[in-house]
Structures are given as C-alpha cells and as structure tokens.
Motif scaffolding. Structure first.
Motif, PDB file in Angstrom:
ATOM      1  N   GLY A  36       0.803  -1.214   0.000  1.00 52.79           N
ATOM      2  CA  GLY A  36       0.000   0.000   0.000  1.00 52.79           C
ATOM      3  C   GLY A  36       0.832   1.259   0.000  1.00 52.79           C
ATOM      4  N   TRP A  37       0.122   2.374  -0.111  1.00 50.05           N
ATOM      5  CA  TRP A  37       0.740   3.693  -0.033  1.00 50.05           C
ATOM      6  C   TRP A  37      -0.022   4.534   0.986  1.00 50.05           C
ATOM      7  CZ3 TRP A  37       5.166   5.029  -2.588  1.00 50.05           C
ATOM      8  CH2 TRP A  37       5.575   4.193  -3.630  1.00 50.05           C
ATOM      9  N   PHE A  38       0.725   5.241   1.780  1.00 49.15           N
ATOM     10  CA  PHE A  38       0.195   6.217   2.718  1.00 49.15           C
ATOM     11  C   PHE A  38       0.875   7.549   2.424  1.00 49.15           C
ATOM     12  CE2 PHE A  38      -2.066   3.755   6.073  1.00 49.15           C
ATOM     13  CZ  PHE A  38      -1.796   2.477   5.605  1.00 49.15           C
ATOM     14  N   ARG A  39       0.325   8.616   2.960  1.00 48.76           N
ATOM     15  CA  ARG A  39       0.967   9.911   2.820  1.00 48.76           C
ATOM     16  C   ARG A  39       0.788  10.731   4.078  1.00 48.76           C
ATOM     17  NH1 ARG A  39      -3.058  12.661  -1.755  1.00 48.76           N
ATOM     18  NH2 ARG A  39      -4.848  13.011  -0.351  1.00 48.76           N
ATOM     19  N   ALA A  81       2.679  15.925  -0.086  1.00 46.66           N
ATOM     20  CA  ALA A  81       2.932  15.145   1.136  1.00 46.66           C
ATOM     21  C   ALA A  81       4.170  14.277   0.910  1.00 46.66           C
ATOM     22  CB  ALA A  81       1.741  14.254   1.461  1.00 46.66           C
ATOM     23  N   VAL A  82       4.617  13.678   1.993  1.00 47.59           N
ATOM     24  CA  VAL A  82       5.589  12.592   1.891  1.00 47.59           C
ATOM     25  C   VAL A  82       4.793  11.301   1.717  1.00 47.59           C
ATOM     26  CG1 VAL A  82       7.439  11.320   3.015  1.00 47.59           C
ATOM     27  CG2 VAL A  82       7.268  13.804   3.324  1.00 47.59           C
ATOM     28  N   TYR A  83       5.126  10.549   0.686  1.00 48.85           N
ATOM     29  CA  TYR A  83       4.422   9.312   0.381  1.00 48.85           C
ATOM     30  C   TYR A  83       5.264   8.120   0.826  1.00 48.85           C
ATOM     31  CZ  TYR A  83       0.826  11.734  -2.237  1.00 48.85           C
ATOM     32  OH  TYR A  83      -0.239  12.534  -2.583  1.00 48.85           O
ATOM     33  N   TYR A  84       4.603   7.217   1.538  1.00 45.89           N
ATOM     34  CA  TYR A  84       5.273   6.051   2.102  1.00 45.89           C
ATOM     35  C   TYR A  84       4.711   4.769   1.497  1.00 45.89           C
ATOM     36  CZ  TYR A  84       6.797   9.267   5.769  1.00 45.89           C
ATOM     37  OH  TYR A  84       7.353  10.313   6.465  1.00 45.89           O
ATOM     38  N   CYS A  85       5.603   3.890   1.123  1.00 44.86           N
ATOM     39  CA  CYS A  85       5.237   2.539   0.717  1.00 44.86           C
ATOM     40  C   CYS A  85       5.111   1.686   1.977  1.00 44.86           C
ATOM     41  CB  CYS A  85       6.336   1.993  -0.192  1.00 44.86           C
ATOM     42  SG  CYS A  85       6.070   0.327  -0.803  1.00 44.86           S
ATOM     43  N   ALA A  86       4.161   0.772   1.973  1.00 46.76           N
ATOM     44  CA  ALA A  86       3.916  -0.039   3.158  1.00 46.76           C
ATOM     45  C   ALA A  86       3.558  -1.460   2.767  1.00 46.76           C
ATOM     46  CB  ALA A  86       2.785   0.567   3.993  1.00 46.76           C
ATOM     47  N   ARG A 114      -5.147  -0.945   5.370  1.00 44.81           N
ATOM     48  CA  ARG A 114      -5.813   0.334   5.173  1.00 44.81           C
ATOM     49  C   ARG A 114      -5.734   1.223   6.406  1.00 44.81           C
ATOM     50  NH1 ARG A 114     -11.187  -1.970   2.344  1.00 44.81           N
ATOM     51  NH2 ARG A 114     -10.335  -3.944   3.054  1.00 44.81           N
ATOM     52  N   ARG A 115      -5.182   0.671   7.500  1.00 41.32           N
ATOM     53  CA  ARG A 115      -5.000   1.463   8.722  1.00 41.32           C
ATOM     54  C   ARG A 115      -3.562   1.391   9.235  1.00 41.32           C
ATOM     55  NH1 ARG A 115      -6.861  -0.947  12.613  1.00 41.32           N
ATOM     56  NH2 ARG A 115      -7.393  -2.934  11.653  1.00 41.32           N
ATOM     57  N   LEU A 116      -2.964   0.225   9.141  1.00 40.08           N
ATOM     58  CA  LEU A 116      -1.649  -0.014   9.735  1.00 40.08           C
ATOM     59  C   LEU A 116      -0.794  -0.809   8.772  1.00 40.08           C
ATOM     60  CD1 LEU A 116      -2.899  -1.255  13.221  1.00 40.08           C
ATOM     61  CD2 LEU A 116      -2.013   1.016  12.715  1.00 40.08           C
ATOM     62  N   ALA A 117       0.481  -0.878   9.064  1.00 44.82           N
ATOM     63  CA  ALA A 117       1.376  -1.691   8.252  1.00 44.82           C
ATOM     64  C   ALA A 117       2.496  -2.230   9.131  1.00 44.82           C
ATOM     65  CB  ALA A 117       1.959  -0.878   7.112  1.00 44.82           C
ATOM     66  N   SER A 118       3.003  -3.374   8.734  1.00 48.46           N
ATOM     67  CA  SER A 118       4.112  -3.980   9.470  1.00 48.46           C
ATOM     68  C   SER A 118       5.450  -3.420   9.027  1.00 48.46           C
ATOM     69  CB  SER A 118       4.103  -5.495   9.279  1.00 48.46           C
ATOM     70  OG  SER A 118       2.928  -6.073   9.807  1.00 48.46           O
ATOM     71  N   TYR A 119       5.517  -3.010   7.755  1.00 47.40           N
ATOM     72  CA  TYR A 119       6.770  -2.524   7.191  1.00 47.40           C
ATOM     73  C   TYR A 119       6.521  -1.218   6.452  1.00 47.40           C
ATOM     74  CZ  TYR A 119       8.107  -7.328   8.135  1.00 47.40           C
ATOM     75  OH  TYR A 119       8.349  -8.536   8.752  1.00 47.40           O
ATOM     76  N   TRP A 120       7.502  -0.321   6.563  1.00 43.61           N
ATOM     77  CA  TRP A 120       7.395   1.001   5.942  1.00 43.61           C
ATOM     78  C   TRP A 120       8.678   1.339   5.186  1.00 43.61           C
ATOM     79  CZ3 TRP A 120       2.843   3.637   6.340  1.00 43.61           C
ATOM     80  CH2 TRP A 120       1.970   3.256   7.353  1.00 43.61           C
ATOM     81  N   GLY A 121       8.510   2.079   4.100  1.00 38.33           N
ATOM     82  CA  GLY A 121       9.659   2.662   3.442  1.00 38.33           C
ATOM     83  C   GLY A 121      10.042   3.968   4.115  1.00 38.33           C
ATOM     84  N   GLN A 122      11.059   4.615   3.589  1.00 45.53           N
ATOM     85  CA  GLN A 122      11.557   5.849   4.211  1.00 45.53           C
ATOM     86  C   GLN A 122      10.800   7.082   3.727  1.00 45.53           C
ATOM     87  OE1 GLN A 122      12.858   4.508   1.563  1.00 45.53           O
ATOM     88  NE2 GLN A 122      13.277   6.241   0.188  1.00 45.53           N
ATOM     89  N   GLY A 123      10.030   6.946   2.668  1.00 46.93           N
ATOM     90  CA  GLY A 123       9.199   8.043   2.178  1.00 46.93           C
ATOM     91  C   GLY A 123       9.842   8.795   1.024  1.00 46.93           C
ATOM     92  N   THR A 124       8.990   9.373   0.182  1.00 47.74           N
ATOM     93  CA  THR A 124       9.452  10.208  -0.924  1.00 47.74           C
ATOM     94  C   THR A 124       8.531  11.422  -1.012  1.00 47.74           C
ATOM     95  OG1 THR A 124      10.056  10.232  -3.276  1.00 47.74           O
ATOM     96  CG2 THR A 124       8.103   8.951  -2.688  1.00 47.74           C
ATOM     97  N   GLN A 125       9.120  12.592  -1.211  1.00 40.97           N
ATOM     98  CA  GLN A 125       8.358  13.836  -1.207  1.00 40.97           C
ATOM     99  C   GLN A 125       7.690  14.068  -2.547  1.00 40.97           C
ATOM    100  OE1 GLN A 125       7.971  16.306   1.375  1.00 40.97           O
ATOM    101  NE2 GLN A 125       6.453  17.106  -0.073  1.00 40.97           N
ATOM    102  N   VAL A 126       6.412  14.406  -2.486  1.00 39.78           N
ATOM    103  CA  VAL A 126       5.661  14.841  -3.665  1.00 39.78           C
ATOM    104  C   VAL A 126       5.144  16.248  -3.380  1.00 39.78           C
ATOM    105  CG1 VAL A 126       3.589  14.485  -5.058  1.00 39.78           C
ATOM    106  CG2 VAL A 126       4.991  12.525  -4.370  1.00 39.78           C
ATOM    107  N   THR A 127       5.488  17.170  -4.256  1.00 35.48           N
ATOM    108  CA  THR A 127       5.043  18.547  -4.108  1.00 35.48           C
ATOM    109  C   THR A 127       4.300  18.974  -5.363  1.00 35.48           C
ATOM    110  OG1 THR A 127       6.956  19.063  -2.705  1.00 35.48           O
ATOM    111  CG2 THR A 127       5.755  20.917  -3.652  1.00 35.48           C
ATOM    112  N   VAL A 128       3.069  19.443  -5.179  1.00 35.51           N
ATOM    113  CA  VAL A 128       2.235  19.878  -6.298  1.00 35.51           C
ATOM    114  C   VAL A 128       2.030  21.386  -6.179  1.00 35.51           C
ATOM    115  CG1 VAL A 128       0.078  19.558  -7.549  1.00 35.51           C
ATOM    116  CG2 VAL A 128       1.075  17.645  -6.265  1.00 35.51           C
ATOM    117  N   SER A 129       2.517  22.118  -7.163  1.00 36.25           N
ATOM    118  CA  SER A 129       2.402  23.577  -7.124  1.00 36.25           C
ATOM    119  C   SER A 129       1.120  24.020  -7.835  1.00 36.25           C
ATOM    120  CB  SER A 129       3.613  24.213  -7.796  1.00 36.25           C
ATOM    121  OG  SER A 129       3.678  23.840  -9.152  1.00 36.25           O
ATOM    122  N   SER A 130       0.573  25.108  -7.361  1.00 33.78           N
ATOM    123  CA  SER A 130      -0.679  25.620  -7.951  1.00 33.78           C
ATOM    124  C   SER A 130      -0.412  26.586  -9.089  1.00 33.78           C
ATOM    125  CB  SER A 130      -1.516  26.303  -6.867  1.00 33.78           C
ATOM    126  OG  SER A 130      -0.763  27.342  -6.276  1.00 33.78           O
TER     127      SER A 130
END
Length: 122
Positions: free
Chosen positions: A35-38, A92-97, A106-122
C-alpha cells in the motif's frame, strides 16, 4: 522481513502526473499486501491506496479515487502508484507499506519505506 525503498517523487504542477515506485526486498514479497500512505506537513499519516498480494483487489481513499492507480509486479518485487490530475492538496511525503493482512493495511502496516516527497504547485 521486508525492506521497502520508494522512488519517483518530485515537484509537479497542478493537473500533472507522477509515478511512484517501491522496490521490495525479500523472497516473500508476493505474500504481502502492499500500500501507499501519505503525510502532509502538520497532519497525520493517511491511507492512500492498497493492493492485495495477488493484485486482484485494490482499495483507494475517496480523496484519490479516479486519479490514482496502484499496481504491482510480483516478478520484479515492485509496487507502483500512478498519480494523475494532481492537486496541491496531494502534497505530502508518500510512504510505501506492506502487511500480510490487506484489510489491516488500510490502517496499519508492518513494514514502511523511508518516504518520498511529492510537491504539487498551484
């Protein structure tokens, strides 16, 4: 044990697209739901999308339905998140899980990545 490494984040204008990838180590990758979280600055981490171990079932948060698509390749031990029609509120910072239980993911995860930043400019 599963180790996760995300890539593909960056800066994009509103309405644009990005594709995030997550490379997993471990011979049991195909046993795990992925999954992905942010997490946006100052906010709690939130669920984005998940996919079952076989890839036959996917789940998306209401905020990304119709815009984001999760997929996986068990032969390559990777999971991806295709993000289209990006909005500034997707910043947000997006995390693989990973978790053995696709419903718990959909609520928790046993394993997480370190995260990657996604920035959307207006």
């Amino acid at each position: 044990q599963v180790q996760l490494v995300e890539s593909g984040g960056g800066l994009v204008q509103a309405g644009g697209s990005l594709r995030l990838s997550c490379a997993a180590s471990g011979r049991t990758f195909s046993s795990y739901a992925m999954g992905w979280f942010r997490q946006a600055l100052g906010k709690e981490r939130e669920f984005v999308a998940a996919i079952s171990w076989s890839g036959s079932s996917t789940y998306n948060a209401d905020s990304v339905k119709g815009r984001f698509t999760i997929s996986r390749d068990n032969a390559k031990n990777t999971v991806s998140l295709q993000m289209n029609s990006l909005k500034p509120e997707d910043t947000a910072v997006y995390y693989c899980a990973a978790d053995i239980n696709e419903f718990r993911l959909r609520r928790l995860a046993s394993y997480w990545g370190q995260g990657t930043q996604v920035t959307v400019s207006s």
